[in-house]
Design a protein around this motif. Sequence first.
Motif, PDB file in Angstrom:
ATOM      1  N   TYR A 176       0.831  -1.202   0.000  1.00  0.00           N
ATOM      2  CA  TYR A 176       0.000   0.000   0.000  1.00  0.00           C
ATOM      3  C   TYR A 176       0.866   1.254   0.000  1.00  0.00           C
ATOM      4  N   VAL A 177       1.898   1.269   0.833  1.00  0.00           N
ATOM      5  CA  VAL A 177       2.802   2.425   0.905  1.00  0.00           C
ATOM      6  C   VAL A 177       3.525   2.615  -0.424  1.00  0.00           C
ATOM      7  N   GLU A 178       3.986   1.510  -1.026  1.00  0.00           N
ATOM      8  CA  GLU A 178       4.655   1.618  -2.329  1.00  0.00           C
ATOM      9  C   GLU A 178       3.718   2.189  -3.379  1.00  0.00           C
ATOM     10  N   LEU A 179       2.496   1.710  -3.410  1.00  0.00           N
ATOM     11  CA  LEU A 179       1.517   2.197  -4.391  1.00  0.00           C
ATOM     12  C   LEU A 179       1.233   3.677  -4.178  1.00  0.00           C
ATOM     13  N   LEU A 180       1.018   4.080  -2.942  1.00  0.00           N
ATOM     14  CA  LEU A 180       0.772   5.501  -2.667  1.00  0.00           C
ATOM     15  C   LEU A 180       1.983   6.361  -3.020  1.00  0.00           C
ATOM     16  N   THR A 181       3.169   5.848  -2.769  1.00  0.00           N
ATOM     17  CA  THR A 181       4.391   6.592  -3.094  1.00  0.00           C
ATOM     18  C   THR A 181       4.470   6.851  -4.597  1.00  0.00           C
ATOM     19  N   HIS A 182       4.182   5.833  -5.395  1.00  0.00           N
ATOM     20  CA  HIS A 182       4.212   6.006  -6.852  1.00  0.00           C
ATOM     21  C   HIS A 182       3.072   6.907  -7.324  1.00  0.00           C
ATOM     22  N   ALA A 183       1.927   6.825  -6.697  1.00  0.00           N
ATOM     23  CA  ALA A 183       0.813   7.712  -7.054  1.00  0.00           C
ATOM     24  C   ALA A 183       1.175   9.157  -6.722  1.00  0.00           C
ATOM     25  N   ARG A 184       1.799   9.378  -5.592  1.00  0.00           N
ATOM     26  CA  ARG A 184       2.216  10.742  -5.218  1.00  0.00           C
ATOM     27  C   ARG A 184       3.280  11.277  -6.170  1.00  0.00           C
ATOM     28  N   ALA A 185       4.199  10.389  -6.577  1.00  0.00           N
ATOM     29  CA  ALA A 185       5.225  10.805  -7.536  1.00  0.00           C
ATOM     30  C   ALA A 185       4.579  11.189  -8.867  1.00  0.00           C
ATOM     31  N   THR A 186       3.558  10.459  -9.272  1.00  0.00           N
ATOM     32  CA  THR A 186       2.833  10.780 -10.503  1.00  0.00           C
ATOM     33  C   THR A 186       2.175  12.146 -10.385  1.00  0.00           C
ATOM     34  N   ALA A 187       1.533  12.403  -9.252  1.00  0.00           N
ATOM     35  CA  ALA A 187       0.880  13.700  -9.047  1.00  0.00           C
ATOM     36  C   ALA A 187       1.912  14.830  -9.029  1.00  0.00           C
ATOM     37  N   ALA A 188       3.057  14.606  -8.402  1.00  0.00           N
ATOM     38  CA  ALA A 188       4.108  15.629  -8.358  1.00  0.00           C
ATOM     39  C   ALA A 188       4.668  15.893  -9.752  1.00  0.00           C
ATOM     40  N   ALA A 189       4.849  14.827 -10.542  1.00  0.00           N
ATOM     41  CA  ALA A 189       5.364  14.992 -11.907  1.00  0.00           C
ATOM     42  C   ALA A 189       4.374  15.762 -12.768  1.00  0.00           C
ATOM     43  N   ALA A 190       3.098  15.469 -12.582  1.00  0.00           N
ATOM     44  CA  ALA A 190       2.064  16.189 -13.352  1.00  0.00           C
ATOM     45  C   ALA A 190       2.047  17.659 -12.955  1.00  0.00           C
ATOM     46  N   ALA A 191       2.178  17.946 -11.672  1.00  0.00           N
ATOM     47  CA  ALA A 191       2.169  19.329 -11.198  1.00  0.00           C
ATOM     48  C   ALA A 191       3.382  20.105 -11.727  1.00  0.00           C
ATOM     49  N   ARG A 192       4.490  19.424 -11.940  1.00  0.00           N
ATOM     50  CA  ARG A 192       5.693  20.092 -12.473  1.00  0.00           C
ATOM     51  C   ARG A 192       5.657  20.202 -13.987  1.00  0.00           C
ATOM     52  N   GLY A 193       4.666  19.576 -14.610  1.00  0.00           N
ATOM     53  CA  GLY A 193       4.531  19.656 -16.062  1.00  0.00           C
ATOM     54  C   GLY A 193       5.424  18.690 -16.813  1.00  0.00           C
TER      55      GLY A 193
ATOM     56  N   LEU B 195       6.550  15.543 -19.061  1.00  0.00           N
ATOM     57  CA  LEU B 195       5.899  15.052 -20.268  1.00  0.00           C
ATOM     58  C   LEU B 195       5.095  13.776 -20.046  1.00  0.00           C
ATOM     59  N   ALA B 196       5.579  12.867 -19.228  1.00  0.00           N
ATOM     60  CA  ALA B 196       4.882  11.594 -19.023  1.00  0.00           C
ATOM     61  C   ALA B 196       4.817  11.267 -17.532  1.00  0.00           C
ATOM     62  N   PRO B 197       4.018  11.985 -16.780  1.00  0.00           N
ATOM     63  CA  PRO B 197       3.974  11.748 -15.334  1.00  0.00           C
ATOM     64  C   PRO B 197       3.431  10.369 -14.953  1.00  0.00           C
ATOM     65  N   ALA B 198       2.627   9.782 -15.786  1.00  0.00           N
ATOM     66  CA  ALA B 198       2.021   8.485 -15.469  1.00  0.00           C
ATOM     67  C   ALA B 198       3.030   7.348 -15.487  1.00  0.00           C
ATOM     68  N   THR B 199       4.230   7.603 -15.969  1.00  0.00           N
ATOM     69  CA  THR B 199       5.227   6.527 -15.999  1.00  0.00           C
ATOM     70  C   THR B 199       5.585   6.047 -14.598  1.00  0.00           C
ATOM     71  N   TYR B 200       5.493   6.907 -13.608  1.00  0.00           N
ATOM     72  CA  TYR B 200       5.802   6.491 -12.230  1.00  0.00           C
ATOM     73  C   TYR B 200       4.848   5.394 -11.769  1.00  0.00           C
ATOM     74  N   ILE B 201       3.591   5.650 -11.902  1.00  0.00           N
ATOM     75  CA  ILE B 201       2.604   4.666 -11.429  1.00  0.00           C
ATOM     76  C   ILE B 201       2.492   3.497 -12.396  1.00  0.00           C
ATOM     77  N   ALA B 202       2.599   3.767 -13.703  1.00  0.00           N
ATOM     78  CA  ALA B 202       2.495   2.691 -14.695  1.00  0.00           C
ATOM     79  C   ALA B 202       3.629   1.689 -14.522  1.00  0.00           C
ATOM     80  N   GLY B 203       4.832   2.208 -14.270  1.00  0.00           N
ATOM     81  CA  GLY B 203       5.971   1.305 -14.064  1.00  0.00           C
ATOM     82  C   GLY B 203       5.783   0.427 -12.837  1.00  0.00           C
ATOM     83  N   HIS B 204       5.263   1.013 -11.784  1.00  0.00           N
ATOM     84  CA  HIS B 204       5.028   0.229 -10.560  1.00  0.00           C
ATOM     85  C   HIS B 204       3.932  -0.816 -10.788  1.00  0.00           C
ATOM     86  N   LEU B 205       2.857  -0.441 -11.444  1.00  0.00           N
ATOM     87  CA  LEU B 205       1.778  -1.395 -11.719  1.00  0.00           C
ATOM     88  C   LEU B 205       2.272  -2.552 -12.580  1.00  0.00           C
TER      89      LEU B 205
END
Length: 146
Positions: free
Chosen positions: A83-100, A102-112
């Motif tokens: 659960y912690v790993e999944l949330l960590t990757h989701a938070r990284a995705t949100a942070a990447a999207a907020a910074r603009g 190009l592919a913020p979903a790669t954080y969570i997609a790679g973990h999945l």
Amino acid sequence: MTIDHITPATPTTSSSTGASTTASPADLDLRRQLARARRELAEARGELDARREQETALREHLEQLGQALTVSEHLRAEQHVCYVELLTHARATAAAAARGELAPATYIAGHLEEIGLQPPCGAVPEQVVAEGLIVAIGLQAGEAVS
């Protein structure tokens, strides 16, 4: 009453000399008491053996419960780590999207992908969310996950 304080009422003679042995009523009473004490001792030993068997069975049962609890605690810890790993990757995705990025979903997609939960190609996002919510509702209702 102890044996040290008991004296025969009448003297007894040895049967090896051929003389008869006379037992007093006190001697007969002592023999009855001794026989009863031996029976009670045998019963007490039987009860003690039974209690020891019960104690052994209880100890074994407690050990099994302790092992089951340890396994349960271990599984719970593993779930928490996932659960912690999944949330960590989701938070990284949100942070990447907020910074603009190009592919913020790669954080969570790679973990999945790592854990084998990547949605199939062409999956509709709303359908993926709906399927997840159905599983969550089933878990809340106590149904087994398949």
